[in-house]
Design an enzyme around this catalytic site. Structure first.
Site, PDB file in Angstrom:
ATOM      1  N   GLY A 265       5.545   9.081  25.203  1.00  0.00           N
ATOM      2  CA  GLY A 265       6.712   8.962  26.060  1.00  0.00           C
ATOM      3  C   GLY A 265       7.837   9.898  25.701  1.00  0.00           C
TER       4      GLY A 265
ATOM      5  N   GLY B 276     -12.380  -8.609 -25.425  1.00  0.00           N
ATOM      6  CA  GLY B 276     -12.118  -8.193 -26.797  1.00  0.00           C
ATOM      7  C   GLY B 276     -12.134  -6.694 -27.021  1.00  0.00           C
TER       8      GLY B 276
ATOM      9  N   GLY C  35      -9.718  -3.918 -17.764  1.00  0.00           N
ATOM     10  CA  GLY C  35     -10.822  -4.717 -17.248  1.00  0.00           C
ATOM     11  C   GLY C  35     -10.641  -5.208 -15.836  1.00  0.00           C
ATOM     12  N   HIS C  36      -9.395  -5.256 -15.352  1.00  0.00           N
ATOM     13  CA  HIS C  36      -9.141  -5.794 -14.015  1.00  0.00           C
ATOM     14  C   HIS C  36      -9.731  -4.885 -12.943  1.00  0.00           C
ATOM     15  CE1 HIS C  36      -6.476  -9.331 -14.424  1.00  0.00           C
ATOM     16  NE2 HIS C  36      -6.193  -8.788 -15.596  1.00  0.00           N
TER      17      HIS C  36
ATOM     18  N   LEU D 144       6.412  11.220  19.725  1.00  0.00           N
ATOM     19  CA  LEU D 144       5.987   9.879  20.112  1.00  0.00           C
ATOM     20  C   LEU D 144       5.432   9.859  21.534  1.00  0.00           C
ATOM     21  CD1 LEU D 144       9.050   7.885  18.746  1.00  0.00           C
ATOM     22  CD2 LEU D 144       6.724   7.835  17.795  1.00  0.00           C
TER      23      LEU D 144
ATOM     24  N   ASP E 147      -9.442   2.895 -24.538  1.00  0.00           N
ATOM     25  CA  ASP E 147      -9.499   1.465 -24.212  1.00  0.00           C
ATOM     26  C   ASP E 147      -9.139   1.331 -22.741  1.00  0.00           C
ATOM     27  OD1 ASP E 147      -9.518  -1.299 -24.270  1.00  0.00           O
ATOM     28  OD2 ASP E 147      -7.454  -1.441 -25.002  1.00  0.00           O
TER      29      ASP E 147
ATOM     30  N   SER F 290      -0.313  13.445  17.505  1.00  0.00           N
ATOM     31  CA  SER F 290      -0.660  13.971  16.165  1.00  0.00           C
ATOM     32  C   SER F 290       0.300  13.420  15.113  1.00  0.00           C
ATOM     33  CB  SER F 290      -0.673  15.498  16.156  1.00  0.00           C
ATOM     34  OG  SER F 290       0.457  16.066  16.766  1.00  0.00           O
TER      35      SER F 290
ATOM     36  N   LYS G 262     -17.618 -11.981 -29.759  1.00  0.00           N
ATOM     37  CA  LYS G 262     -17.197 -13.384 -29.959  1.00  0.00           C
ATOM     38  C   LYS G 262     -18.390 -14.263 -30.331  1.00  0.00           C
ATOM     39  CE  LYS G 262     -13.268 -12.769 -26.864  1.00  0.00           C
ATOM     40  NZ  LYS G 262     -12.389 -13.327 -25.837  1.00  0.00           N
TER      41      LYS G 262
END
Length: 636
Positions: free
Chosen positions: A471, A36, A113-114, A469, A110, A542, A166
């Site tokens: 190789g 609420g 809440g999640h 990469l 406001d 890296s 409530k």
């Protein structure tokens, strides 16, 4: 007619003047989903007469559209502005609203809440004086109630209202109310919350919001509005704290005026007061307090001012001007609490930008001491911090800053962390205290410096950073470059990825966190070798741009050359000299770059080597030519 207009203008002027001198309270509503919160704010806006007729008509129409039955108005629709929120009946973003009564002005946030929107809740709470923690009387204290209570305590909000909402749905039961009060007091004591006010109410029906409800004859405490209009606000408290002015800019309109502008975060200052500038520690006396409307006899917390000083001392943006008797502290290493707000995890050793007040510095989390499970308050070990995670961490900066403990001053004790590549805010934190090592360790002056060491060797020191990469050919090319430099009589050292992992970094694996620490250590060693006057060559995958940028920042401009060995994945995998790609494809080797761990290719490397169709020697010659081009070597 003119007389009537004058009266109206006079009334408006008087109304505006009355608002100008009211105190401003910032508060948040938080709690679990569907407790609420939005309805309460909508009710406050309605009861304080802050709604226009067209707004009321719109919310009445929306109430029918979105499912409210009968004549009741769904006041949550005044606040839940996003369409997604209206359709789902939840709040996702932080919604800010302003309203006013005869006694005080208010800004309310406001907050969602999640659990996945914890970062939004932290954002809304960061400037609040009061937290209204909503509890559904039917459900009692929930996990999210505890989570938000901990966050509110962590952020330092001193006044908490547990609004047991409530009550109309539990027949205004005193027994239900008492049970929730008892449960919450037990939990609050465990996390150190002391100032709690409990108010039973119904935001939907309006009970105990503005006036005492006759449906709650057993309750004899304050109404919600009564509390909000009388509670002490932080601005009043901060006026009693020691003076702090974070310098926003140096005001120099002409040669005859030099002032230091900013907003007073705490305390009171007057001309003649002795001040100290941190972190330099230099002192002077306030000559004038200058504002757009003229000089002031004194300034207090919340005012924007320009200070002029009696002495010509060095003051820059980001410095903090303190009262000399109670100055801010200075340090470059801290224990902190960090709330992580980004999808990419926080990794110890990775460099971020830290913004505290008006100052921006480079920062590295050196250690995650423990993560807090906000559901159980348990302290758990962690090597990284994921989205919405909260942890106590040690933090190291590249220079000293002025600060106060967050518990003493939010403005000078709070910071944000910023990603150096995207400039996104990725975390928020609170300083607990400076680490002792911050004051015990100092740079020692030496007479033989990098220029002298390089000069004796007849070369300009630098760091050649090979990346690519597995190789790709990094080690082979780096080795050939060193052989050519050695033949030229240059003084070099090659740091190879595999070799370093046999000694210095033998304790590290291949997770993202370990890869970051691997590169951090190598970069620090390479920095020392550059300082010794050497041409340092590194050959490491890296994979992350952030760590390569960190390595670049450790040496001076012009001393870092990034060499991108640009070999396509399919070619590197076909070569596979160590059989690592085959293992990775079979699932025997986790976190392998290019397969199940990303490689972030350089965007602007000084040297780009295309190895397909080129020999190792030809690639090495390209690097030697780049060294000449960047004046590391003389003409060939």
């Amino acid at each position: 007619m003119a007389h009537v207009s004058d009266l109206i203008a006079s009334d408006i002027g008087e109304y505006l003047r009355s608002h100008e001198h009211k105190s401003l309270l910032r508060f948040i509503t938080c709690g679990s989903v569907d407790d609420g919160k939005s309805t309460l704010i909508g009710r406050l806006l309605f009861e304080s007469k802050m709604l226009f007729e067209d707004q009321m008509a719109a919310v009445e129409a929306d109430s029918k559209k979105y499912g409210t039955q009968g004549e009741d108005i769904d006041f949550a629709l005044l606040v839940d502005g996003l369409a997604a929120e209206r359709e789902q009946g939840i709040t996702i973003d932080v919604a800010y609203r302003f309203f006013s009564t005869d006694k005080r002005k208010f800004i309310v946030a406001d907050t969602p809440g999640h659990e996945q929107y914890t970062r939004n809740m932290v954002t809304g709470a960061s400037t609040a004086d009061v937290a209204i923690l909503m509890v559904d009387a039917r459900k009692g204290i929930l996990t999210q109630t505890r989570r938000h209570s901990y966050l509110v305590s962590l952020i330092g909000i001193r006044h908490i209202v547990v609004a047991i909402n409530k009550m109309d749905l539990v027949d205004y039961s005193e027994k239900t109310y008492r049970k929730i009060v008892e449960d919450y007091r037990d939990f609050a004591a465990r996390i150190g919350i002391e100032d709690v006010t409990f108010i039973p109410l119904s935001a939907f029906k309006g009970d105990n919001i503005i006036a005492p409800s006759d449906k709650l004859p057993w309750y004899h405490g304050t109404t919600l509005m009564g509390f909000l209009e009388t509670v002490e606000i932080d601005e009043e408290r901060m006026q009693k704290a020691p003076f702090r002015l974070p310098v926003q800019w140096v005001n120099r309109p002409n040669l005859d005026f030099r002032g230091f502008a900013g907003t007073v975060s705490s305390g009171v200052i007057q001309p003649g007061d002795r001040i100290r500038v941190q972190p330099s520690g230099k002192e002077s006396t306030v000559a004038r307090i200058v504002t757009h409307d003229g000089d002031l006899p004194q300034a207090v917390a919340g005012q924007s001012i320009t200070l002029t000083l009696a002495d010509e001392i060095d003051v820059s943006r980001g410095d903090v001007i303190s009262i000399a008797e109670h100055p801010a502290s200075s340090a470059d290493q801290f224990e902190t609490t960090i709330v992580w707000m980004h999808d990419e995890p926080l990794l110890p050793g990775r460099a971020y930008l830290l913004k505290i007040g008006t100052k921006m510095v480079r920062a590295t989390v050196t250690e995650i001491k423990y993560q807090v499970n906000v559901n159980t308050m348990e302290h758990v070990a962690a090597k990284k911090l994921d989205l919405n995670g909260i942890a106590v961490c040690n933090l190291s900066l590249d220079r000293q800053i002025a600060f106060d403990a967050y518990a003493d001053n939010r403005d000078t004790g709070a910071f944000i962390l910023v990603d150096r590549l995207s400039n996104s805010t990725v975390g928020a934190g609170m300083i607990h205290f400076a680490l002792r090592r911050s004051h015990n360790i100092h740079m020692q002056h030496v007479d033989v410096d990098k220029a002298a060491r390089g000069g004796m060797k007849g070369q300009k020191p630098c760091l050649l950073w090979f990346t690519g990469l597995s190789g790709a050919g990094k080690s082979a090319i780096a080795n050939m470059v060193e052989k050519k430099l050695h033949a030229m009589g240059r003084h070099t050292y090659l740091l190879d990825g595999d070799n370093v992992r046999h000694g210095l970094n033998k304790d590290l694996g291949f997770t993202d966190a370990d890869r970051v620490e691997n590169i951090r250590r190598v970069a620090e060693v390479a920095k020392l070798m550059v300082d010794a006057g050497l041409i340092v060559i590194t050959a490491f995958i890296s994979p992350f741009r952030s760590e390569r940028r960190m390595a670049r920042s450790l040496v001076e401009e012009g001393e870092f050359l990034e060499v991108f060995v640009d070999t396509p994945l399919e070619v590197a995998e076909e070569r596979d000299p160590k059989g690592l790609y085959k293992k990775a494809r079979r699932g025997e080797l986790k976190n392998f770059t290019g397969i199940d761990s990303p490689y972030e290719a350089p965007e602007d490397a000084e040297v780009r080597l295309k190895t397909v169709g080129n020999s190792v020697e030809a690639s090495a010659d390209q690097v030697i030519e780049a060294l000449r081009r960047h004046h590391i070597l003389g003409p060939g």
